[in-house]
Design an enzyme around this catalytic site. Structure first.
Site, PDB file in Angstrom:
ATOM      1  N   THR A  83      48.335  32.073 -37.612  1.00 21.07           N
ATOM      2  CA  THR A  83      47.420  33.114 -38.469  1.00 21.07           C
ATOM      3  C   THR A  83      47.680  34.271 -37.955  1.00 21.07           C
ATOM      4  OG1 THR A  83      45.648  31.514 -38.937  1.00 21.07           O
ATOM      5  CG2 THR A  83      44.966  33.716 -38.589  1.00 21.07           C
TER       6      THR A  83
ATOM      7  N   SER B  69      51.099  26.116 -36.956  1.00 24.34           N
ATOM      8  CA  SER B  69      51.298  25.300 -36.012  1.00 24.34           C
ATOM      9  C   SER B  69      51.351  23.808 -36.262  1.00 24.34           C
ATOM     10  CB  SER B  69      50.331  25.851 -34.934  1.00 24.34           C
ATOM     11  OG  SER B  69      48.961  25.283 -35.243  1.00 24.34           O
TER      12      SER B  69
ATOM     13  N   THR C  38      46.517  28.491 -33.832  1.00 22.96           N
ATOM     14  CA  THR C  38      45.351  27.776 -33.084  1.00 22.96           C
ATOM     15  C   THR C  38      45.242  26.542 -33.345  1.00 22.96           C
ATOM     16  OG1 THR C  38      43.972  28.474 -34.682  1.00 22.96           O
ATOM     17  CG2 THR C  38      44.002  29.973 -32.837  1.00 22.96           C
ATOM     18  N   ASP C  39      45.736  25.837 -34.630  1.00 21.98           N
ATOM     19  CA  ASP C  39      45.127  24.502 -34.781  1.00 21.98           C
ATOM     20  C   ASP C  39      45.927  23.293 -33.544  1.00 21.98           C
ATOM     21  OD1 ASP C  39      44.418  25.430 -37.192  1.00 21.98           O
ATOM     22  OD2 ASP C  39      45.940  24.633 -38.540  1.00 21.98           O
TER      23      ASP C  39
HETATM   24  N1  ASP Z   1      46.710  27.112 -39.464  1.00 25.99           N
HETATM   25  C1  ASP Z   1      47.053  28.155 -38.496  1.00 25.99           C
HETATM   26  C2  ASP Z   1      47.941  27.451 -37.443  1.00 25.99           C
HETATM   27  O1  ASP Z   1      47.747  26.967 -36.803  1.00 25.99           O
HETATM   28  C3  ASP Z   1      45.663  28.517 -37.978  1.00 25.99           C
HETATM   29  C4  ASP Z   1      45.746  29.561 -36.770  1.00 25.99           C
HETATM   30  O2  ASP Z   1      46.584  30.052 -36.439  1.00 25.99           O
HETATM   31  O3  ASP Z   1      44.435  29.918 -36.447  1.00 25.99           O
HETATM   32  O4  ASP Z   1      49.083  27.901 -37.785  1.00 25.99           O
END
Ligand code: ASP
Length: 335
Positions: free
Chosen positions: A15, A69, A102-103
């Site tokens: 993100t 991710s 973050t995932d």
């Molecule tokens: N869907 C995103 C990822 O993990 C979420 C994030 O980065 O917060 O790539």
């Protein structure tokens, strides 16, 4: 000579690097475009707009990947390990920041924590809000991470996660919210410290961990993860064979408990592959010596299951993969 720290920053995507899809963006559009955000921004561009970053450290950004991710895997972690270890040995590099989605951030941080052999601070960060959103948290998270990566005592702390100015040990951290910028919590352990007014306020250093030494690159073993659910008779275990999996992790009820109906399948599987027992409850270790009924932890450990300590299913799975790849015995982790 400058006394600023030299920090290598690797961007993997997430993100933090996302922006609206080009075709979905119309001039003057104030609402969120229909097409959603996708990984777009480079590491250089991310760092270029962070106020004060160059006063804290000399940051060398590198776009390693540009993916969500969910698409990261063990190979990416191994490539990062090689890069970082080479950098730490051959160049002046005082710390490393890894920026990703973050995932799966807690899994990358944990995996690097148990496979990286360096004595410089290594920080993993990301963002809950993309750069086009109001109060995007990416710049602040990178700034805080660079401050943490420049803090020499963190060389002995293992891999850390910095989000929302909180500093977490990789082994404890979990993403606990889909939206909140304070989504990351240190379950079981508490935060290592905070970044406050540009300084580190440290609470404690996490105890030493076991590091797995990959002598050679091997095929990444497939380790399955199965979660126990109410009334489930464990039918999924019948689909698992030693041809499709080399190990299994079970997220059991409570302190490590399964229905009796699972046990015959488990007895068959344990002959073919190692099985780790962890809890689907987010906090507290799996028990080893309290409950005496059939299907409780004493019985399961007696059948050969290996207790995972405080590790949840996803982290226990990586731990088992690391054990299998390094040829080391799968023993319960120290934490
Ligand atoms: N869907 C995103 C990822 O993990 C979420 C994030 O980065 O917060 O790539």
């Amino acid at each position: 000579m400058s006394d600023k720290a030299d920090i290598a920053l690797y961007l993997l995507g997430g993100t933090i690097s996302m922006a609206p899809k080009k075709e979905a963006h119309k001039e003057g559009e104030t609402e969120r475009p229909k097409g959603g955000v996708v990984p777009t921004i480079s590491a250089d561009d991310l760092c270029a707009v962070i106020p004060g970053l160059d006063q804290i450290a000399t940051v060398r950004p590198q776009t390693f990947k540009k993916v969500a991710s969910a698409n990261l895997n063990m190979e990416d972690a191994l490539r990062l390990k090689e890069e970082i270890e080479k950098l730490a040995k051959t160049q002046k590099c005082d710390g490393v920041v890894i920026v990703q989605g973050t995932d799966t951030l807690e899994e990358m941080a944990f995996l690097l924590d148990i496979i990286l052999e360096v004595s410089i601070p290594v920080i993993v960060t990301g963002a809950m809000r993309s750069a086009n959103m109001v109060s995007a948290d990416g710049a602040s998270n990178i700034l805080s991470s660079v401050i943490a990566a420049s803090f020499a005592p963190f060389a002995m702390a293992g891999v850390l996660v910095v989000m929302n100015e909180d500093i977490h040990a990789a082994r404890y951290v979990q993403k606990c919210h889909t939206r909140d910028v304070g989504a990351f919590k240190s379950l079981n352990g508490g935060i290592i410290g905070q970044v406050c007014e540009g300084m580190i306020r440290m609470n404690y250093l996490p105890p030493q961990k076991r590091v797995f030494n990959f002598i050679e690159k091997r095929v990444v073993p497939k380790v399955g993860l199965v979660k126990a659910t109410f009334g489930d008779e464990g039918d999924i275990l019948k689909l698992i064979t030693d041809e499709n999996f080399q190990g299994l992790v079970i997220e059991a009820f409570g302190a490590g408990h399964l229905p009796e109906s699972w046990l015959d399948h488990l007895d068959i599987l344990i002959k073919d592959m190692p099985i780790m027992l962890c809890s689907r409850t987010s906090e507290g270790p799996v028990f080893q010596n309290t409950y005496g009924y059939v299907g409780a932890e004493i019985d399961l450990i007696g059948r050969g299951l290996i207790p995972s300590g405080i590790l949840d299913g996803p982290k226990a799975r990586l731990y088992m993969q690391a054990c299998l790849m390094s040829g080391m015995a799968i023993t319960p982790p120290d934490y």
